[in-house]
Design an enzyme around this catalytic site. Structure first.
Site, PDB file in Angstrom:
ATOM      1  CG  HIS B  74      -1.883   1.116   1.285  1.00 23.31           C
ATOM      2  ND1 HIS B  74      -3.161   1.015   0.797  1.00 23.31           N
ATOM      3  CD2 HIS B  74      -1.759   2.377   1.757  1.00 23.31           C
ATOM      4  CE1 HIS B  74      -3.777   2.166   0.967  1.00 23.31           C
ATOM      5  NE2 HIS B  74      -2.965   3.013   1.549  1.00 23.31           N
ATOM      6  CG  HIS B 120     -10.951   3.443   2.356  1.00 21.88           C
ATOM      7  ND1 HIS B 120     -11.602   3.563   3.551  1.00 21.88           N
ATOM      8  CD2 HIS B 120      -9.633   3.602   2.650  1.00 21.88           C
ATOM      9  CE1 HIS B 120     -10.719   3.810   4.504  1.00 21.88           C
ATOM     10  NE2 HIS B 120      -9.523   3.831   3.986  1.00 21.88           N
TER      11      HIS B 120
END
Lengths: 307, 783
Positions: B74, B120
């Site tokens: 990430h 998300h």
């Protein structure tokens, strides 16, 4: 006291056509730029910029004022303000303090705790107060609206309750102007005229104590306190979605008996210009005058004569 | 037990442990990584062991946690960096003003606009309301930290089918209806509360998203050129001021959680990785940051995102070739008893980090206080490229920033790539009744009205939304192609935004599917009269450790690069989200495209609804071909194969130019692009919004296509245009001049949509019936 304000009725627009009728401001006594308007905000207030812009575009002198500046909290020297420094107050839309309990309740409680006396004085002097959306909710929670019998009620007489749909509703709404001349914020709008002023709220259903509902609605009608009602494009009092929240009698906005304190759920600052209308590409922009502008023009005309 | 002996508390009153990597075997190293939830692989752990070996000491747990964050997929894009650099990053870079947490582009001579897009996904699959809300909360900080006033959200959402049988739902997976409702509620309650309009985006349903829904969040902002602030320090001695929400245990290991597949135990194990959003803390944080920035008090600004305090303090210094000293004692906490490493990596929301010159610290703290925003000086920038963290007077972390932020990068050798060859089969199918087919198509959830979503979002707050997401006659509105904002008081210039991808194309052909997404985004911008200006990509893919998934990723990137280069459109910002897999199925590869266009004068904008009776209707663009692979029509007919639409950027360029010229001259009354459901769905939507029918003839489409293929082909680069009656000749001449093809289809007329093939009427449907079919489906699922 009823505002001594005469409207020139020239024609009626009883069906929504999309062209707003505007009366140009007449000779004024106070200069627009000297009219001070406080746009009051706390955390979660969020329609302040467009509300500010509406007054600014008309040449008045709006100012963002954080409630803490009126309460004199955490201020340094030149940051404190007094309510009576202003000719007009506006509480804009938003979700003040999150609206996690009844909408507008926290904002109202903070104002009431320290500023009640000044507010009463403000209203006594016929200085106008506008509440839009969350601002309307605040005025109800403050007890300034509907304002039967006394300027500010210790306990709210009404509330703006969850929409019948139980959802946030962001949609164009059509408002029929029903005020007979009391409200200083709509003097420039013909009676029975229909205007496109959009809504965006989850709690907009105007409710009174059940046993008093009918009596109160009659009272509002009698004292000319009903300003706007939701209608469909044909001008009929229609149900959902034209009445986005299920308000009894389709009430969208009311004023106090004096006509100087005015609250409405829909957002006039969002149709200040014609290009903000949701259907403008289907018609002409013309002079680009939106249906909401007259609210701001009306109160400025009132103020420039009054002060 | 054995492992316990490797952990030793460094001081009685501090919950920090020294971890004895020196004595640890390979097996121990992996166990340490698992136990501490670092999600680091063995080679990475060995590299850490080697680094501290050279330092002559063992790391502390907070140091290992910092590395776990910084080296996660990430944060450091270790799997995607190589293909992104190769294909996507190098397109038309000269127009990009900045590419940091958000991308910055020129708007007019005094202003920039600023855009960001990210995913998300995992948090939203576990806890849809909180996951989506914090997604929206996070993306607004990315725009804010460049110094811009956020002015709109655009949120593309992907779910499993709403009619998915409950009994077929795998263990640990939530039903699409529940997820859809939760996500929309979350976006609504957060977005509406902070007063930024949400202009919808895209809502897409596909079986592949059942186990792992996708929630992408985009935000756009505007600023004066002088207000641009960077996410790096200006000088040593700059003070770190922590601003906003307090730090708690919510959102611990969010980035590690995002860098692994979902399992049926994710609910239990990862609930604490989902943060808690608080829009009423955020709203004044936006005011405070913008006020400080406008007053010129900020040297640098960055938001707390993945990796929390660890990443934000490191990156602010590292980007400026400097270092940092941070004092954890000063960090505002939600609760007592957080371990130092928890404070260091927590991803609690609503936090920003300012860099401020010492002489301005007091003023900044006062502004924050006025907004009731917690703020505290937590450290300072130092010259050496080292990060040091102190707690209770003790140094508990000290690393070279080069080492900490310079995470691993994987190329094709370490992440093998397999590009799957697909055979294209074209099956025979009987031609159905086209009246029924069209009604079925417009009621398919991917085409049907998204009013249920759009009206729950306040899409008008701030008063800048001049072309709304729903367009047409009051109360009868249809879908628009793009939404247009007029961000500046004194200018008619507008910003148009759209978000698109058709993952049914991408799963069949990642290269052409990615190209199609960009083609569609451009079509949507053109349809309102905007010139495409830049693109953002949110690349949602499966597990990159699987060669086939990596193959899809490479091919999609290649497609994005090729079309971006051909159109001179840079990818100004973006995000990669891997590991979108659960229960052995990956999501269809989903390179979501968010495109921004510039409108010279919003008064020339066009909407999709038919306007006037008797106006000529044209089909503009590329030849309609039998490209129905992944189309709504084949899906309805349950046909798996078929050719996926290709695109030709040259044709696209000519058509864009031609149509824009016509819009500027106001020849065009309505314009709508052809996408899902092809020509049939497009005409239906235009009729629905205008409450006005049309009579068209398909004969002119020629090309020996069957009528149903003409009606439902999803070939790219096509628009239906209603032309002002008196401007028909000028319109045709203008398009000819720009070399754009067009076909006269018919004209607007009455209350029926009538489609003919020669003399034969194949569709005759009342507009009100079409509206009913189109309007109802999602309302019926969602109530």
């Amino acid at each position: 006291m009823i505002a001594s304000y005469i409207i020139n009725v020239t024609f009626k627009k009883t069906r929504y056509t999309g062209d707003a009728f505007i009366i140009r401001p007449k000779a004024e006594t106070m200069k627009l730029k000297d009219i001070n308007i406080a746009i009051i905000r706390i955390e979660g207030t969020n329609c302040e910029q467009e509300s500010y812009d509406a007054f600014k575009r008309l040449g008045a002198n709006p100012e963002f004022v954080h409630l803490k500046q009126l309460l004199h909290i955490d201020c340094i020297a030149d940051e404190t303000r007094e309510i009576l420094d202003y000719h007009c107050l506006m509480i804009p839309g938003g979700f003040s303090a999150g609206d996690y309990i009844r909408a507008g309740a926290i904002f109202a409680a903070r104002i009431k705790s320290q500023l009640q006396r000044q507010l009463v004085e403000f209203v006594k002097q016929d200085r106008p107060i506008l509440g839009v959306c969350n601002g309307f909710q605040v005025l109800i929670e403050l007890g300034l609206l509907p304002g039967f019998d006394e300027i500010i009620h210790p306990i709210p007489d009404a509330c703006l309750y969850l929409n019948d749909s139980n959802r946030f509703e962001c949609r164009p709404t059509l408002l029929k102007h029903e005020n007979r001349g009391t409200c200083v914020f709509t003097a420039k709008i013909q009676k029975n005229e229909i205007r496109l002023i959009p809504s965006a709220h989850a709690e907009g259903k105007l409710l009174f104590p059940l046993e008093k509902q009918e009596q109160y609605l009659n009272k509002l009608e009698k004292h000319d306190q009903i300003v706007f009602r939701y209608v469909d494009p044909e001008g009929n009092y229609a149900g959902y979605p034209w009445n986005p929240n299920g308000s009894p009698m389709n009430v969208a906005g009311i004023c106090n008996p004096q006509g100087t304190v005015f609250g409405m759920m829909p957002h006039p600052e969002r149709t200040y210009y014609r290009h903000q209308h949701s259907d403008w590409t289907g018609t002409q922009l013309g002079q680009n005058i939106g249906d909401g502008r007259a609210i701001f023009e009306s109160v400025l005309a009132y103020l420039s004569k009054k002060f | 037990m054995q492992l316990d002996s490797l952990f030793k508390k460094i001081r009685e009153d501090i919950e920090t442990y020294e971890v004895d990597l020196h004595a640890a075997s390979d097996k121990d190293l992996l166990e340490i990584s698992n136990r501490m939830e670092l999600a680091l692989a063995l080679p990475e752990m060995k590299r850490i062991k080697e680094y501290f070996g050279k330092q002559g000491r063992n790391p502390t747990d907070i140091e290992l946690q910092a590395l776990g964050q910084a080296w996660s997929e990430h944060c450091c894009y270790k799997s995607s960096k190589v293909p992104l650099k190769k294909y996507v990053f190098n397109v038309d870079e000269k127009r990009i003003i900045a590419r940091e947490d958000a991308g910055v582009m020129g708007f007019d001579k005094d202003h920039y606009y600023c855009v960001a897009l990210e995913s998300h996904n995992h948090p939203s699959a576990i806890e849809p309301y909180g996951g989506a809300a914090t997604g929206v909360g996070g993306i607004v900080r990315d725009v804010l930290c460049m110094g811009a006033q956020p002015i709109a959200y655009i949120d593309p959402l992907f779910f499993g089918p709403l009619d998915y049988p409950l009994e077929k739902l795998p263990k640990g997976v939530k039903h699409p209806v529940y997820l859809f409702k939760g996500v929309v509620d979350g976006i609504r309650d957060y977005g509406n509360r902070i007063g930024i309009p949400t202009l919808a985006g895209q809502v897409y349903f596909h079986e592949g998203y059942t186990g792992n829904c996708l929630v992408n969040v985009g935000c756009i902002g505007i600023m004066k050129k002088s207000e641009l602030v960077h996410s790096w320090a200006k000088a040593s001695g700059n003070m770190y001021i922590y601003v906003g929400g307090k730090t708690g245990r919510d959102g611990i290991h969010g980035v590690n959680f995002a860098s692994a597949e979902l399992t049926d135990e994710s609910e239990e194990s990862s609930r604490s990785a989902v943060q808690v959003g608080d829009p009423i803390t955020k709203e004044p944080v936006i005011h405070a940051c913008l006020e400080c920035n406008r007053k010129g008090l900020l040297e640098g600004l960055k938001d707390f995102g993945g990796g929390g305090l660890s990443c934000v303090s490191g990156e602010l210094a590292y980007s400026a070739n400097m270092g940092a000293e941070i004092h954890l004692d000063n960090v505002p906490l939600k609760e007592e008893g957080l371990k130092p490493w928890e404070t260091w990596v927590s991803e609690s929301q609503e936090r920003m980090m300012m860099l401020v010159a010492p002489e301005n610290v007091e003023t900044v703290l006062h502004i924050c206080k006025q907004w009731d925003v917690p703020a505290a000086v937590v450290g300072k920038v130092i010259k050496e490229q080292i990060i040091r963290v102190f707690f209770k007077g003790l140094k508990i972390l000290e690393m070279d920033l080069e080492f900490m932020t310079g995470g691993p990068v994987y190329d094709e050798c370490m992440r093998p790539v397999v590009i799957k060859k697909r055979e294209i089969v074209e099956k025979d199918l009987p031609q159905p009744d086209l009246n029924i087919a069209l009604q079925t198509i417009v009621s398919s959830p991917n085409i049907a009205s998204k009013e249920w979503v759009i009206r729950q979002y306040d899409h008008e707050v701030r008063g800048n939304t001049v072309i709304k997401p729903l367009q047409g006659k009051l109360g009868l509105e249809t879908h628009g192609d793009s939404t247009v904002l007029k961000p500046l008081e004194e200018s008619w210039r507008g910003l148009a935004v759209t978000a698109d991808v058709n993952s049914r194309f991408v799963e069949r052909d990642p290269y052409w599917g990615a190209m199609s997404a960009v083609d569609e985004a451009c079509r949507n911008l053109i349809a309102v009269g905007a010139v495409p200006d830049c693109l953002l990509d949110c690349l949602n893919f499966g597990n990159p450790e699987k060669p086939e998934r990596m193959g899809e990723f490479y091919e999609a990137c290649r497609g994005l690069g090729d079309i971006g280069r051909a159109l001179d459109l840079p990818y100004v910002s973006g995000n990669v989200s891997f590991y979108n897999e659960s229960l052995k199925t990956a999501v269809p590869p989903t390179p979501e495209i968010f495109a921004v266009g510039i409108v010279d004068d919003i008064r020339n904008c066009t909407t999709s609804d038919f306007k006037t009776e008797g106006s000529p209707i044209y089909l503009v663009g590329k030849q309609t071909e039998q490209e129905l692979g992944g189309s709504e029509y084949y899906h309805m007919m349950k046909i798996e194969g078929g050719v996926v639409p290709k695109t030709n950027p040259e044709i696209l360029k000519h058509c864009m130019k031609g149509l824009l010229a016509c819009m500027k001259k106001q020849y065009i009354a309505a314009c709508h692009d052809l996408s899902e459901g092809g020509l049939g769905a497009c005409l239906a939507e235009m009729a629905i919004g205008g409450d006005l029918g049309a009579t068209v003839n398909l004969l002119a489409l020629g090309n020996n296509l069957r009528t149903d293929m003409k009606m439902f082909s999803e070939s790219n680069t096509r628009w239906v245009v209603e032309v002002q009656k008196e401007k028909q000749t000028e319109f045709e001449n203008q398009l000819k001049k720009e070399g754009a093809s067009f076909i006269l289809l018919g004209k607007t007329k009455g209350h029926h949509l009538i489609i003919k093939e020669g003399t034969k009427t194949v569709v005759d449907l009342k507009v009100s019936i079409l509206r009913e079919c189109w309007h109802k489906p999602i309302w019926e699922f969602m109530g």
